[in-house]
Design a protein around this motif. Structure first.
Motif, short mmCIF file in Angstrom:
data_model
loop_
_atom_site.label_atom_id
_atom_site.label_comp_id
_atom_site.label_asym_id
_atom_site.label_seq_id
_atom_site.Cartn_x
_atom_site.Cartn_y
_atom_site.Cartn_z
N HIS A 1 47.92 36.76 43.67
CA HIS A 1 48.15 37.24 42.31
C HIS A 1 49.58 37.78 42.21
O HIS A 1 50.00 38.60 43.01
CB HIS A 1 47.15 38.35 41.98
CG HIS A 1 47.06 38.66 40.53
ND1 HIS A 1 46.88 37.70 39.56
CD2 HIS A 1 47.15 39.84 39.85
CE1 HIS A 1 46.83 38.26 38.37
NE2 HIS A 1 47.00 39.55 38.52
N ASP B 1 51.48 31.72 39.98
CA ASP B 1 50.19 32.27 39.56
C ASP B 1 49.94 32.13 38.07
O ASP B 1 48.84 31.76 37.65
CB ASP B 1 50.10 33.75 39.98
CG ASP B 1 48.78 34.38 39.57
OD1 ASP B 1 47.73 33.86 39.97
OD2 ASP B 1 48.80 35.40 38.86
N ARG C 1 46.84 30.21 36.09
CA ARG C 1 45.92 30.89 35.17
C ARG C 1 45.85 30.16 33.83
O ARG C 1 44.79 30.15 33.20
CB ARG C 1 46.34 32.35 34.98
CG ARG C 1 46.35 33.09 36.30
CD ARG C 1 45.96 34.52 36.30
NE ARG C 1 45.73 34.89 37.71
CZ ARG C 1 44.57 34.86 38.32
NH1 ARG C 1 43.50 34.50 37.64
NH2 ARG C 1 44.45 35.17 39.58
N ALA D 1 41.81 37.27 41.11
CA ALA D 1 43.08 37.84 41.58
C ALA D 1 42.89 38.30 43.02
O ALA D 1 42.00 39.09 43.31
CB ALA D 1 43.49 39.02 40.70
N ALA E 1 44.35 32.83 46.82
CA ALA E 1 43.18 32.96 45.96
C ALA E 1 42.49 31.62 45.76
O ALA E 1 43.15 30.59 45.64
CB ALA E 1 43.59 33.53 44.61
#
Length: 423
Positions: free
Chosen positions: A252, A257, A261, A295, A300
Protein backbone atom coordinates in the motif's frame (compact mmCIF):
# COMPACT_ATOMS: atom_id res chain seq x y z
CA UNK A 1 8.64 7.04 28.77
CA UNK A 2 7.70 8.06 25.21
CA UNK A 3 4.02 7.83 24.26
CA UNK A 4 2.64 6.13 21.16
CA UNK A 5 2.70 8.16 17.97
CA UNK A 6 -0.38 10.32 18.65
CA UNK A 7 -2.88 11.43 15.98
CA UNK A 8 -5.73 13.81 16.84
CA UNK A 9 -8.80 14.11 14.63
CA UNK A 10 -11.34 16.40 16.33
CA UNK A 11 -14.82 15.97 14.85
CA UNK A 12 -18.02 17.64 15.99
CA UNK A 13 -19.91 14.66 17.41
CA UNK A 14 -22.51 14.43 20.21
CA UNK A 15 -19.99 13.53 22.88
CA UNK A 16 -18.54 10.40 21.28
CA UNK A 17 -14.84 9.53 20.97
CA UNK A 18 -13.17 6.67 19.11
CA UNK A 19 -9.63 5.51 19.92
CA UNK A 20 -7.61 3.16 17.75
CA UNK A 21 -4.27 1.81 18.95
CA UNK A 22 -2.32 0.10 16.16
CA UNK A 23 0.56 -2.16 17.20
CA UNK A 24 3.01 -3.03 14.45
CA UNK A 25 3.09 -6.70 15.35
CA UNK A 26 0.56 -8.98 13.66
CA UNK A 27 0.12 -12.55 12.51
CA UNK A 28 2.91 -12.05 9.97
CA UNK A 29 5.27 -12.08 12.96
CA UNK A 30 4.00 -15.39 14.36
CA UNK A 31 7.00 -17.55 15.36
CA UNK A 32 7.71 -20.75 13.46
CA UNK A 33 5.48 -23.52 14.73
CA UNK A 34 3.21 -21.02 16.56
CA UNK A 35 0.92 -19.73 13.82
CA UNK A 36 -2.01 -18.07 15.53
CA UNK A 37 0.02 -16.82 18.49
CA UNK A 38 -0.53 -13.09 17.90
CA UNK A 39 -4.25 -13.53 17.32
CA UNK A 40 -4.51 -15.49 20.57
CA UNK A 41 -2.46 -12.83 22.33
CA UNK A 42 -4.67 -10.05 20.94
CA UNK A 43 -7.90 -11.69 22.04
CA UNK A 44 -6.40 -12.39 25.48
CA UNK A 45 -5.51 -8.71 25.99
CA UNK A 46 -9.19 -7.93 26.54
CA UNK A 47 -9.40 -10.52 29.33
CA UNK A 48 -7.44 -8.70 31.98
CA UNK A 49 -4.68 -6.10 32.11
CA UNK A 50 -2.91 -3.96 34.68
CA UNK A 51 -4.93 -3.88 37.93
CA UNK A 52 -8.10 -5.16 36.21
CA UNK A 53 -8.96 -8.85 35.89
CA UNK A 54 -11.42 -9.99 33.20
CA UNK A 55 -14.46 -9.32 35.36
CA UNK A 56 -13.34 -5.88 36.52
CA UNK A 57 -12.41 -4.91 32.96
CA UNK A 58 -15.78 -6.03 31.62
CA UNK A 59 -17.59 -4.15 34.40
CA UNK A 60 -15.63 -0.98 33.65
CA UNK A 61 -16.20 -1.04 29.89
CA UNK A 62 -19.81 -2.21 29.93
CA UNK A 63 -20.66 0.02 32.88
CA UNK A 64 -19.71 3.01 30.73
CA UNK A 65 -21.69 1.70 27.77
CA UNK A 66 -18.43 1.55 25.81
CA UNK A 67 -17.00 -0.93 23.32
CA UNK A 68 -13.54 -2.52 23.49
CA UNK A 69 -12.01 -5.15 21.21
CA UNK A 70 -8.73 -6.26 19.68
CA UNK A 71 -8.39 -7.50 16.08
CA UNK A 72 -5.25 -9.13 14.72
CA UNK A 73 -4.27 -8.56 11.09
CA UNK A 74 -1.28 -9.70 9.07
CA UNK A 75 0.62 -6.43 9.61
CA UNK A 76 -0.52 -5.44 13.09
CA UNK A 77 -2.90 -5.62 16.02
CA UNK A 78 -5.68 -3.06 16.33
CA UNK A 79 -7.17 -2.23 19.72
CA UNK A 80 -10.45 -0.33 19.34
CA UNK A 81 -12.23 1.71 22.00
CA UNK A 82 -15.43 3.71 21.52
CA UNK A 83 -16.91 5.65 24.41
CA UNK A 84 -18.48 8.90 25.59
CA UNK A 85 -16.03 11.77 25.91
CA UNK A 86 -16.89 12.04 29.62
CA UNK A 87 -15.64 8.47 30.19
CA UNK A 88 -12.48 8.78 28.09
CA UNK A 89 -10.16 9.64 30.98
CA UNK A 90 -11.30 6.53 32.85
CA UNK A 91 -11.16 4.18 29.87
CA UNK A 92 -8.16 5.32 27.83
CA UNK A 93 -5.62 3.98 30.38
CA UNK A 94 -6.95 0.50 29.60
CA UNK A 95 -5.22 0.70 26.20
CA UNK A 96 -1.90 1.36 27.89
CA UNK A 97 -2.38 -1.46 30.37
CA UNK A 98 -3.27 -3.91 27.60
CA UNK A 99 0.17 -3.37 26.10
CA UNK A 100 2.37 -2.81 29.10
CA UNK A 101 0.78 -5.20 31.60
CA UNK A 102 -1.43 -7.92 30.08
CA UNK A 103 -2.37 -10.46 32.74
CA UNK A 104 -2.53 -13.52 30.46
CA UNK A 105 -4.13 -15.72 33.06
CA UNK A 106 -3.95 -19.37 31.95
CA UNK A 107 -7.68 -20.05 32.23
CA UNK A 108 -8.53 -16.97 30.15
CA UNK A 109 -5.95 -17.79 27.47
CA UNK A 110 -7.26 -21.36 27.31
CA UNK A 111 -10.80 -20.07 26.84
CA UNK A 112 -9.75 -17.80 23.96
CA UNK A 113 -7.78 -20.66 22.40
CA UNK A 114 -10.90 -22.85 22.36
CA UNK A 115 -12.88 -20.07 20.70
CA UNK A 116 -10.19 -19.69 18.04
CA UNK A 117 -10.15 -23.44 17.39
CA UNK A 118 -13.93 -23.40 16.95
CA UNK A 119 -13.62 -20.51 14.47
CA UNK A 120 -11.01 -22.45 12.50
CA UNK A 121 -13.32 -25.46 12.41
CA UNK A 122 -16.12 -23.32 10.96
CA UNK A 123 -13.72 -22.00 8.32
CA UNK A 124 -12.95 -25.55 7.19
CA UNK A 125 -16.63 -25.85 6.24
CA UNK A 126 -16.63 -22.65 4.18
CA UNK A 127 -15.72 -23.15 0.49
CA UNK A 128 -14.76 -19.49 0.07
CA UNK A 129 -12.30 -19.68 2.94
CA UNK A 130 -10.87 -22.98 1.74
CA UNK A 131 -10.35 -21.58 -1.76
CA UNK A 132 -8.68 -18.43 -0.45
CA UNK A 133 -6.56 -20.37 2.02
CA UNK A 134 -5.34 -22.55 -0.85
CA UNK A 135 -4.52 -19.48 -2.93
CA UNK A 136 -2.74 -17.83 0.00
CA UNK A 137 -0.54 -20.88 0.61
CA UNK A 138 0.20 -21.12 -3.09
CA UNK A 139 1.18 -17.43 -3.27
CA UNK A 140 3.02 -16.92 0.03
CA UNK A 141 4.02 -20.41 1.16
CA UNK A 142 5.43 -20.29 4.68
CA UNK A 143 5.99 -16.52 4.49
CA UNK A 144 4.37 -13.94 6.80
CA UNK A 145 1.16 -13.80 4.72
CA UNK A 146 0.92 -17.56 4.18
CA UNK A 147 -1.67 -18.30 6.89
CA UNK A 148 -4.90 -16.92 8.29
CA UNK A 149 -4.38 -14.64 11.35
CA UNK A 150 -6.38 -17.20 13.36
CA UNK A 151 -3.51 -19.60 12.80
CA UNK A 152 -3.27 -23.33 12.17
CA UNK A 153 -5.17 -25.75 14.42
CA UNK A 154 -2.29 -28.15 15.17
CA UNK A 155 -0.01 -25.29 16.22
CA UNK A 156 -2.69 -23.29 18.02
CA UNK A 157 -3.67 -26.28 20.19
CA UNK A 158 -0.31 -26.34 21.96
CA UNK A 159 -0.17 -22.60 22.73
CA UNK A 160 -0.73 -21.47 26.30
CA UNK A 161 -0.17 -18.43 28.49
CA UNK A 162 3.51 -19.25 28.87
CA UNK A 163 3.93 -19.32 25.08
CA UNK A 164 2.45 -15.83 24.78
CA UNK A 165 4.53 -14.04 27.41
CA UNK A 166 7.64 -13.52 25.20
CA UNK A 167 5.39 -12.08 22.48
CA UNK A 168 3.65 -9.80 24.97
CA UNK A 169 7.01 -8.44 26.07
CA UNK A 170 7.78 -7.50 22.44
CA UNK A 171 4.57 -5.56 21.81
CA UNK A 172 6.07 -2.29 23.00
CA UNK A 173 9.33 -2.73 21.08
CA UNK A 174 8.12 -2.15 17.51
CA UNK A 175 6.25 1.14 17.77
CA UNK A 176 2.55 1.96 18.04
CA UNK A 177 0.10 4.57 16.82
CA UNK A 178 -2.78 5.99 18.87
CA UNK A 179 -5.45 7.81 16.84
CA UNK A 180 -8.30 9.68 18.54
CA UNK A 181 -11.31 10.91 16.60
CA UNK A 182 -14.52 12.65 17.64
CA UNK A 183 -15.07 14.80 20.72
CA UNK A 184 -11.64 14.84 22.36
CA UNK A 185 -11.54 16.36 25.89
CA UNK A 186 -8.76 18.94 26.21
CA UNK A 187 -7.86 17.80 29.73
CA UNK A 188 -7.44 14.24 28.45
CA UNK A 189 -4.46 15.16 26.27
CA UNK A 190 -2.74 17.23 28.92
CA UNK A 191 -3.00 14.36 31.38
CA UNK A 192 -2.06 11.53 29.02
CA UNK A 193 1.62 11.49 29.97
CA UNK A 194 0.75 11.33 33.66
CA UNK A 195 -1.38 8.20 33.35
CA UNK A 196 0.55 5.27 34.93
CA UNK A 197 -0.56 2.96 32.13
CA UNK A 198 1.11 5.13 29.50
CA UNK A 199 4.14 5.97 31.62
CA UNK A 200 5.04 2.28 31.57
CA UNK A 201 4.47 1.93 27.83
CA UNK A 202 7.81 1.89 26.01
CA UNK A 203 7.22 2.48 22.33
CA UNK A 204 10.61 3.58 21.07
CA UNK A 205 10.38 5.65 17.88
CA UNK A 206 7.13 6.66 16.29
CA UNK A 207 6.13 4.49 13.39
CA UNK A 208 6.56 7.29 10.89
CA UNK A 209 10.26 6.95 11.52
CA UNK A 210 10.43 3.25 12.35
CA UNK A 211 8.55 1.85 9.37
CA UNK A 212 10.80 0.61 6.55
CA UNK A 213 10.84 2.50 3.29
CA UNK A 214 8.32 1.40 0.67
CA UNK A 215 11.01 0.64 -1.88
CA UNK A 216 12.72 -1.68 0.60
CA UNK A 217 9.44 -3.42 1.41
CA UNK A 218 8.78 -3.93 -2.28
CA UNK A 219 12.27 -5.30 -2.90
CA UNK A 220 11.92 -7.82 -0.08
CA UNK A 221 8.95 -9.72 -1.47
CA UNK A 222 6.99 -11.92 0.95
CA UNK A 223 6.04 -14.54 -1.62
CA UNK A 224 7.78 -17.31 -3.49
CA UNK A 225 7.48 -17.15 -7.31
CA UNK A 226 5.42 -20.07 -8.64
CA UNK A 227 5.63 -21.76 -12.06
CA UNK A 228 3.17 -20.60 -14.68
CA UNK A 229 -0.19 -22.32 -14.34
CA UNK A 230 0.23 -23.12 -10.62
CA UNK A 231 -3.03 -24.38 -9.15
CA UNK A 232 -4.41 -25.48 -5.77
CA UNK A 233 -7.37 -27.89 -5.52
CA UNK A 234 -9.58 -28.39 -2.45
CA UNK A 235 -12.27 -31.06 -2.90
CA UNK A 236 -15.44 -30.42 -0.89
CA UNK A 237 -18.88 -32.00 -1.07
CA UNK A 238 -20.81 -28.92 -2.11
CA UNK A 239 -23.14 -27.79 -4.89
CA UNK A 240 -20.90 -24.96 -6.08
CA UNK A 241 -17.36 -24.26 -7.23
CA UNK A 242 -15.43 -21.34 -5.76
CA UNK A 243 -12.56 -19.85 -7.79
CA UNK A 244 -9.74 -17.56 -6.68
CA UNK A 245 -7.49 -16.23 -9.46
CA UNK A 246 -4.76 -13.68 -8.81
CA UNK A 247 -1.26 -12.94 -7.61
CA UNK A 248 0.66 -10.94 -4.98
CA UNK A 249 1.32 -7.36 -6.12
CA UNK A 250 2.50 -4.20 -4.35
CA UNK A 251 2.54 -2.68 -0.86
CA UNK A 252 0.00 0.00 0.00
CA UNK A 253 1.47 3.34 -1.06
CA UNK A 254 3.76 1.92 -3.76
CA UNK A 255 3.77 4.00 -6.98
CA UNK A 256 1.75 1.24 -8.71
CA UNK A 257 -0.80 0.96 -5.90
CA UNK A 258 -3.23 3.66 -7.03
CA UNK A 259 -3.49 2.22 -10.55
CA UNK A 260 -4.17 -1.24 -9.06
CA UNK A 261 -6.95 0.22 -6.92
CA UNK A 262 -8.57 1.76 -9.98
CA UNK A 263 -8.37 -1.63 -11.69
CA UNK A 264 -9.97 -3.19 -8.62
CA UNK A 265 -12.83 -0.67 -8.82
CA UNK A 266 -13.26 -1.31 -12.54
CA UNK A 267 -13.33 -5.09 -12.11
CA UNK A 268 -15.19 -5.69 -8.91
CA UNK A 269 -16.94 -2.71 -7.26
CA UNK A 270 -20.72 -2.58 -7.66
CA UNK A 271 -23.20 -3.94 -10.18
CA UNK A 272 -21.65 -1.85 -12.97
CA UNK A 273 -18.28 -3.59 -12.54
CA UNK A 274 -16.82 -5.67 -15.36
CA UNK A 275 -17.01 -8.99 -13.49
CA UNK A 276 -20.61 -8.45 -12.41
CA UNK A 277 -21.73 -7.49 -15.91
CA UNK A 278 -19.78 -10.22 -17.67
CA UNK A 279 -20.34 -13.20 -15.38
CA UNK A 280 -23.79 -12.40 -13.97
CA UNK A 281 -25.66 -10.21 -16.43
CA UNK A 282 -24.22 -11.30 -19.77
CA UNK A 283 -23.73 -15.02 -19.11
CA UNK A 284 -25.54 -15.76 -15.82
CA UNK A 285 -22.83 -18.16 -14.67
CA UNK A 286 -21.85 -16.84 -11.21
CA UNK A 287 -23.62 -16.47 -7.89
CA UNK A 288 -21.05 -14.04 -6.54
CA UNK A 289 -18.09 -12.13 -7.98
CA UNK A 290 -15.56 -9.61 -6.69
CA UNK A 291 -11.95 -8.55 -6.24
CA UNK A 292 -9.93 -8.88 -3.04
CA UNK A 293 -7.13 -6.30 -2.78
CA UNK A 294 -6.45 -5.28 0.85
CA UNK A 295 -3.91 -2.69 2.02
CA UNK A 296 -0.74 -4.46 3.12
CA UNK A 297 2.76 -3.46 4.20
CA UNK A 298 4.30 -5.82 1.65
CA UNK A 299 3.10 -7.68 -1.47
CA UNK A 300 -0.70 -7.37 -1.29
CA UNK A 301 -2.96 -9.98 -2.91
CA UNK A 302 -4.93 -8.99 -6.01
CA UNK A 303 -7.47 -11.79 -6.41
CA UNK A 304 -10.54 -12.18 -8.62
CA UNK A 305 -13.10 -14.49 -7.05
CA UNK A 306 -16.33 -16.08 -8.22
CA UNK A 307 -18.69 -18.86 -7.19
CA UNK A 308 -20.59 -20.86 -9.79
CA UNK A 309 -22.66 -23.97 -10.23
CA UNK A 310 -20.79 -27.12 -11.23
CA UNK A 311 -22.45 -27.04 -14.67
CA UNK A 312 -21.31 -23.48 -15.41
CA UNK A 313 -17.93 -23.56 -13.69
CA UNK A 314 -15.91 -24.11 -16.87
CA UNK A 315 -17.35 -21.02 -18.55
CA UNK A 316 -16.90 -19.02 -15.35
CA UNK A 317 -13.22 -19.92 -15.26
CA UNK A 318 -12.72 -18.91 -18.89
CA UNK A 319 -14.45 -15.57 -18.28
CA UNK A 320 -12.37 -14.87 -15.17
CA UNK A 321 -9.17 -15.60 -17.05
CA UNK A 322 -10.31 -13.47 -19.99
CA UNK A 323 -11.03 -10.55 -17.66
CA UNK A 324 -7.56 -10.91 -16.11
CA UNK A 325 -5.77 -11.08 -19.46
CA UNK A 326 -7.58 -8.06 -20.90
CA UNK A 327 -6.17 -5.78 -18.21
CA UNK A 328 -2.70 -5.93 -19.77
CA UNK A 329 -3.86 -6.17 -23.39
CA UNK A 330 -6.63 -3.60 -23.81
CA UNK A 331 -7.12 0.06 -22.93
CA UNK A 332 -10.10 1.02 -20.80
CA UNK A 333 -12.44 3.40 -22.60
CA UNK A 334 -12.88 6.85 -21.08
CA UNK A 335 -16.33 6.03 -19.70
CA UNK A 336 -15.06 2.99 -17.77
CA UNK A 337 -12.03 4.89 -16.55
CA UNK A 338 -14.09 7.80 -15.23
CA UNK A 339 -16.48 5.34 -13.56
CA UNK A 340 -13.52 3.65 -11.83
CA UNK A 341 -12.32 7.04 -10.57
CA UNK A 342 -15.78 7.82 -9.20
CA UNK A 343 -15.94 4.46 -7.43
CA UNK A 344 -12.53 5.02 -5.88
CA UNK A 345 -13.64 8.42 -4.56
CA UNK A 346 -16.79 6.85 -3.21
CA UNK A 347 -14.89 4.06 -1.47
CA UNK A 348 -12.67 6.57 0.34
CA UNK A 349 -15.70 8.61 1.41
CA UNK A 350 -17.66 5.59 2.64
CA UNK A 351 -14.63 4.29 4.56
CA UNK A 352 -14.32 7.47 6.63
CA UNK A 353 -17.92 8.18 7.65
CA UNK A 354 -17.70 7.32 11.36
CA UNK A 355 -15.21 8.42 13.99
CA UNK A 356 -14.04 4.82 14.32
CA UNK A 357 -13.38 4.54 10.60
CA UNK A 358 -11.54 7.87 10.54
CA UNK A 359 -9.32 6.94 13.47
CA UNK A 360 -8.58 3.47 12.07
CA UNK A 361 -7.58 4.81 8.66
CA UNK A 362 -5.31 7.47 10.17
CA UNK A 363 -3.63 4.87 12.39
CA UNK A 364 -3.26 2.43 9.52
CA UNK A 365 -1.59 4.99 7.23
CA UNK A 366 0.88 6.03 9.91
CA UNK A 367 1.62 2.39 10.76
CA UNK A 368 2.41 1.66 7.12
CA UNK A 369 4.89 4.53 7.00
CA UNK A 370 2.59 6.81 4.98
CA UNK A 371 1.81 10.42 5.85
CA UNK A 372 -1.60 11.72 6.90
CA UNK A 373 -2.22 13.36 3.50
CA UNK A 374 -1.85 10.11 1.53
CA UNK A 375 -5.54 9.71 0.69
CA UNK A 376 -5.97 13.33 -0.34
CA UNK A 377 -2.88 13.12 -2.50
CA UNK A 378 -4.25 9.95 -4.13
CA UNK A 379 -7.45 11.79 -5.04
CA UNK A 380 -5.42 14.56 -6.64
CA UNK A 381 -3.40 12.04 -8.67
CA UNK A 382 -6.42 10.29 -10.18
CA UNK A 383 -6.57 12.38 -13.34
CA UNK A 384 -2.90 11.66 -14.05
CA UNK A 385 -3.72 7.96 -14.41
CA UNK A 386 -4.93 7.43 -17.94
CA UNK A 387 -5.84 4.16 -19.67
CA UNK A 388 -2.27 3.56 -20.84
CA UNK A 389 -0.90 3.88 -17.29
CA UNK A 390 -3.42 1.31 -16.07
CA UNK A 391 -2.59 -1.06 -18.92
CA UNK A 392 1.17 -0.87 -18.37
CA UNK A 393 0.70 -1.29 -14.61
CA UNK A 394 -1.36 -4.42 -15.22
CA UNK A 395 1.28 -5.74 -17.63
CA UNK A 396 3.93 -5.17 -14.98
CA UNK A 397 2.09 -6.36 -11.86
CA UNK A 398 -0.59 -8.81 -12.98
CA UNK A 399 1.28 -11.52 -14.82
CA UNK A 400 1.30 -15.27 -14.10
CA UNK A 401 -1.92 -15.60 -12.06
CA UNK A 402 -2.29 -18.38 -9.51
CA UNK A 403 -5.54 -20.34 -9.27
CA UNK A 404 -7.25 -21.99 -6.31
CA UNK A 405 -10.46 -24.01 -6.63
CA UNK A 406 -12.83 -25.52 -4.08
CA UNK A 407 -15.76 -27.76 -5.02
CA UNK A 408 -16.73 -31.33 -5.99
CA UNK A 409 -13.70 -33.50 -6.76
CA UNK A 410 -14.78 -34.52 -10.26
CA UNK A 411 -15.39 -30.94 -11.30
CA UNK A 412 -12.00 -29.80 -9.99
CA UNK A 413 -10.09 -32.25 -12.20
CA UNK A 414 -11.95 -31.01 -15.29
CA UNK A 415 -11.29 -27.38 -14.36
CA UNK A 416 -7.61 -28.13 -13.75
CA UNK A 417 -7.31 -29.49 -17.29
CA UNK A 418 -9.05 -26.39 -18.68
CA UNK A 419 -6.68 -24.19 -16.69
CA UNK A 420 -3.59 -25.84 -18.17
CA UNK A 421 -4.97 -25.19 -21.67
CA UNK A 422 -5.72 -21.54 -20.87
CA UNK A 423 -2.23 -20.92 -19.52
Amino acid sequence: MPLPDLILDPVNTPGVMAAKLWIRRGSGADPDGERGAHQLLGSSLTRGCGPLDHLALADLVEGCGAGLRCDTHEDGMLISLKCRDTDAAELLPVLGWMLSAPQLRPEQVNLERELSLQALQRQREDPFHLAYDGWRQLAYGTGPYGHDPLGVSDELQVLDAQSLRPLAEQLTCHGSVLALSGTIPTELLSGLEDMPAFQSLQTGQGLNQAAPELDERCANETFTPQPQGAISLHPLATEQVVMMLGRPTRPHGHPDDLALRLLQAHLGVGMSSLLFRRLREDHGVAYDVGVHHPARAAAAPFVLHASSSVERARLSLRLLHQSWQELAERLLNEEDLELARAKFRGQLAHATQTTGQRAERRAQLRALGLDDAHDQRSLEQLKELDAEVLRTTAARCLQTPLLSLCGPKESLHTLAEDWRKLI
